[in-house]
Design an enzyme around this catalytic site. Structure first.
Site, PDB file in Angstrom:
ATOM      1  N   TYR A   1       0.895  -1.324   0.069  1.00 50.79           N
ATOM      2  CA  TYR A   1       0.127  -0.075  -0.076  1.00 50.79           C
ATOM      3  C   TYR A   1       0.857   1.151   0.096  1.00 50.79           C
ATOM      4  O   TYR A   1       0.566   2.256  -0.295  1.00 50.79           O
ATOM      5  CB  TYR A   1      -0.941  -0.042   1.433  1.00 50.79           C
ATOM      6  CG  TYR A   1      -2.454   0.744   1.069  1.00 50.79           C
ATOM      7  CD1 TYR A   1      -3.001   0.567   0.061  1.00 50.79           C
ATOM      8  CD2 TYR A   1      -2.773   1.503   2.011  1.00 50.79           C
ATOM      9  CE1 TYR A   1      -3.985   1.193  -0.361  1.00 50.79           C
ATOM     10  CE2 TYR A   1      -3.806   2.221   1.634  1.00 50.79           C
ATOM     11  CZ  TYR A   1      -4.516   2.116   0.715  1.00 50.79           C
ATOM     12  OH  TYR A   1      -5.750   2.784   0.545  1.00 50.79           O
ATOM     13  N   LYS A  56      -3.524   7.874   3.272  1.00 49.60           N
ATOM     14  CA  LYS A  56      -4.831   7.698   3.909  1.00 49.60           C
ATOM     15  C   LYS A  56      -4.398   8.009   5.419  1.00 49.60           C
ATOM     16  O   LYS A  56      -5.398   8.675   6.208  1.00 49.60           O
ATOM     17  CB  LYS A  56      -5.127   6.170   3.952  1.00 49.60           C
ATOM     18  CG  LYS A  56      -5.722   5.668   2.613  1.00 49.60           C
ATOM     19  CD  LYS A  56      -6.906   6.394   2.250  1.00 49.60           C
ATOM     20  CE  LYS A  56      -7.780   5.895   0.962  1.00 49.60           C
ATOM     21  NZ  LYS A  56      -8.700   6.683   0.644  1.00 49.60           N
TER      22      LYS A  56
HETATM   23  N1  LIG Z   1     -11.392  -0.687  -2.865  1.00 48.22           N
HETATM   24  C1  LIG Z   1     -11.116  -0.806  -1.767  1.00 48.22           C
HETATM   25  O1  LIG Z   1     -10.507  -1.806  -1.248  1.00 48.22           O
HETATM   26  C2  LIG Z   1     -10.949   0.409  -0.717  1.00 48.22           C
HETATM   27  C3  LIG Z   1     -10.935   0.139   0.531  1.00 48.22           C
HETATM   28  C4  LIG Z   1     -10.721   1.198   1.590  1.00 48.22           C
HETATM   29  C5  LIG Z   1     -11.080   2.559   1.172  1.00 48.22           C
HETATM   30  N2  LIG Z   1     -11.342   2.890  -0.323  1.00 48.22           N
HETATM   31  C6  LIG Z   1     -11.182   4.022  -0.747  1.00 48.22           C
HETATM   32  O2  LIG Z   1     -12.549   4.296  -1.371  1.00 48.22           O
HETATM   33  C7  LIG Z   1     -12.576   5.246  -2.423  1.00 48.22           C
HETATM   34  C8  LIG Z   1     -13.137   4.956  -3.599  1.00 48.22           C
HETATM   35  O3  LIG Z   1     -12.274   4.193  -4.230  1.00 48.22           O
HETATM   36  P1  LIG Z   1     -13.070   2.779  -4.889  1.00 48.22           P
HETATM   37  O4  LIG Z   1     -12.323   1.613  -4.316  1.00 48.22           O
HETATM   38  O5  LIG Z   1     -14.591   2.885  -5.058  1.00 48.22           O
HETATM   39  O6  LIG Z   1     -12.531   2.905  -6.334  1.00 48.22           O
HETATM   40  P2  LIG Z   1     -13.039   3.545  -7.739  1.00 48.22           P
HETATM   41  O7  LIG Z   1     -11.701   3.486  -8.574  1.00 48.22           O
HETATM   42  O8  LIG Z   1     -14.408   3.115  -8.236  1.00 48.22           O
HETATM   43  O9  LIG Z   1     -12.967   5.038  -7.228  1.00 48.22           O
HETATM   44  C9  LIG Z   1     -11.976   5.961  -7.347  1.00 48.22           C
HETATM   45  C10 LIG Z   1     -12.423   7.303  -7.651  1.00 48.22           C
HETATM   46  O10 LIG Z   1     -11.353   8.332  -7.638  1.00 48.22           O
HETATM   47  C11 LIG Z   1     -11.804   9.228  -8.632  1.00 48.22           C
HETATM   48  N3  LIG Z   1     -10.473  10.087  -8.971  1.00 48.22           N
HETATM   49  C12 LIG Z   1      -9.165  10.017  -8.996  1.00 48.22           C
HETATM   50  N4  LIG Z   1      -8.601  11.048  -9.202  1.00 48.22           N
HETATM   51  C13 LIG Z   1      -9.538  11.999  -9.132  1.00 48.22           C
HETATM   52  C14 LIG Z   1      -9.293  13.520  -9.046  1.00 48.22           C
HETATM   53  N5  LIG Z   1      -8.247  14.100  -9.489  1.00 48.22           N
HETATM   54  N6  LIG Z   1     -10.522  14.433  -9.152  1.00 48.22           N
HETATM   55  C15 LIG Z   1     -11.809  13.902  -8.867  1.00 48.22           C
HETATM   56  N7  LIG Z   1     -11.775  12.320  -8.726  1.00 48.22           N
HETATM   57  C16 LIG Z   1     -10.699  11.589  -8.987  1.00 48.22           C
HETATM   58  C17 LIG Z   1     -12.020   8.144  -9.935  1.00 48.22           C
HETATM   59  O11 LIG Z   1     -12.510   8.909 -10.969  1.00 48.22           O
HETATM   60  C18 LIG Z   1     -12.792   7.334  -9.409  1.00 48.22           C
HETATM   61  O12 LIG Z   1     -14.080   7.537  -9.369  1.00 48.22           O
HETATM   62  C19 LIG Z   1     -11.038   5.634  -2.305  1.00 48.22           C
HETATM   63  O13 LIG Z   1     -10.706   6.897  -1.589  1.00 48.22           O
HETATM   64  C20 LIG Z   1     -10.249   4.325  -1.898  1.00 48.22           C
HETATM   65  O14 LIG Z   1      -9.074   4.655  -1.459  1.00 48.22           O
HETATM   66  C21 LIG Z   1     -11.081   1.499  -1.276  1.00 48.22           C
END
Ligand SMILES: NC(=O)c1ccc[n+]([C@@H]2O[C@H](COP(=O)([O-])OP(=O)(O)OC[C@H]3O[C@@H](n4cnc5c(N)ncnc54)[C@H](O)[C@@H]3O)[C@@H](O)[C@H]2O)c1
Length: 255
Positions: free
Chosen positions: A154, A161
């Protein structure tokens, strides 16, 4: 209108596919009485297509959360669809490949800076851009991945984060006087585009499916989305600066 979020107006960022955590949040929010405005980044026509799969078609506003002009114009663009906001969902994360997959010692500052700008600083930027539309009782909710530990692969996203978790507490501090809450959901691993971009992400998948006390589905975004809805609702009126783990209980156990 009935439901947990009856009558609430939400701005939801971060939809890119129907596996996005934000998509589940938007869907459940609509099913629970909320009016949803989405923001999309980059492939806007794709986001618009995905938005049509929601129970109610939702308008999509372009937002690169690192673009000061787009941030400055956000409130006016949201106002074209709703007259105020009760909640804002930050579901945004990005780090260049050099920052992930074991690259911690070698990632250059320019790449780390991008990760921190998009994944950490943007939490504050988004909240401030939406603030003119918000009033007491409003809520900002973001998504983290438990940053109290150093995880294999990570790397700088973990640092981003940790910063996000701190930024949420500072937002809670600075917006508390206006009655606005800031809370995060710490989700376990879910198979989204963002997750798939992390080389070695399968290590998390194996650990969680083997060890989470409640078990863990890598493809069910709903538990994390439900927690977001709860934090956006009126049922956590005195909670801010908090992190709710939605990880099958993984954070609570020794490996
Ligand atoms: N998937 C996992 O395992 C997980 C676990 C814990 C937390 N998260 C967090 O959840 C959140 C959503 O991620 P996800 O897993 O749904 O993936 P995802 O890829 O579906 O979503 C990530 C989003 O970030 C957007 N993004 C990236 N750069 C950007 C910018 N400059 N301006 C505006 N938007 C931007 C992308 O367009 C995308 O829609 C993130 O913060 C991620 O770190 C994910």
């Amino acid at each position: 209108m009935s439901g947990l979020l009856a009558g609430k107006r939400l701005l939801v960022t971060g939809v890119i596919t129907d596996a996005s955590i934000a998509f589940s949040v938007a869907k459940l929010a609509q099913e629970n009485g909320a009016q949803v405005v989405l923001t999309g980044y980059g492939r806007l026509s794709l986001v618009e297509r995905i938005a049509k799969r929601l129970p109610e078609p939702a308008p999509v506003i372009e937002l690169d959360v690192t673009d000061p002009e787009q941030l400055a114009g956000l409130a006016d663009r949201v106002r074209e669809h709703v007259d105020g906001l009760d909640g804002v969902v930050h579901s945004i994360g990005f780090a260049p490949q050099s920052c992930l997959g074991g690259g911690f010692l070698d990632a250059p500052w320019e790449d780390v800076a991008t990760a921190l700008h998009v994944s950490t600083y943007s939490y504050k930027s988004l909240a401030m851009a939406a603030l003119p539309l918000m009033s007491a009782g409003g809520a900002v909710v973001g998504l983290t991945f438990d940053a109290t530990k150093a995880w294999p692969v990570y790397d700088w996203m973990g640092v981003a984060k940790a910063g996000l978790e701190s930024a949420s507490r500072y937002l809670a501090l600075h917006l508390g006087k206006q009655g606005i809450r800031s809370n995060l959901v710490a989700a376990g691993p879910l198979r989204t585009i963002a997750a798939k971009s992390i080389p070695g992400f399968d290590q998390f998948e194996d650990a969680w499916t083997e060890r989470a006390p409640l078990g863990w589905s890598l493809t069910d975004q709903e538990p994390a989305a439900r927690a977001c809805l709860a934090l956006l609702s009126d049922w956590f009126p005195a909670t801010t600066g908090e992190i709710v783990h939605v990880d099958g209980g993984y954070h609570a156990i020794g490996a």
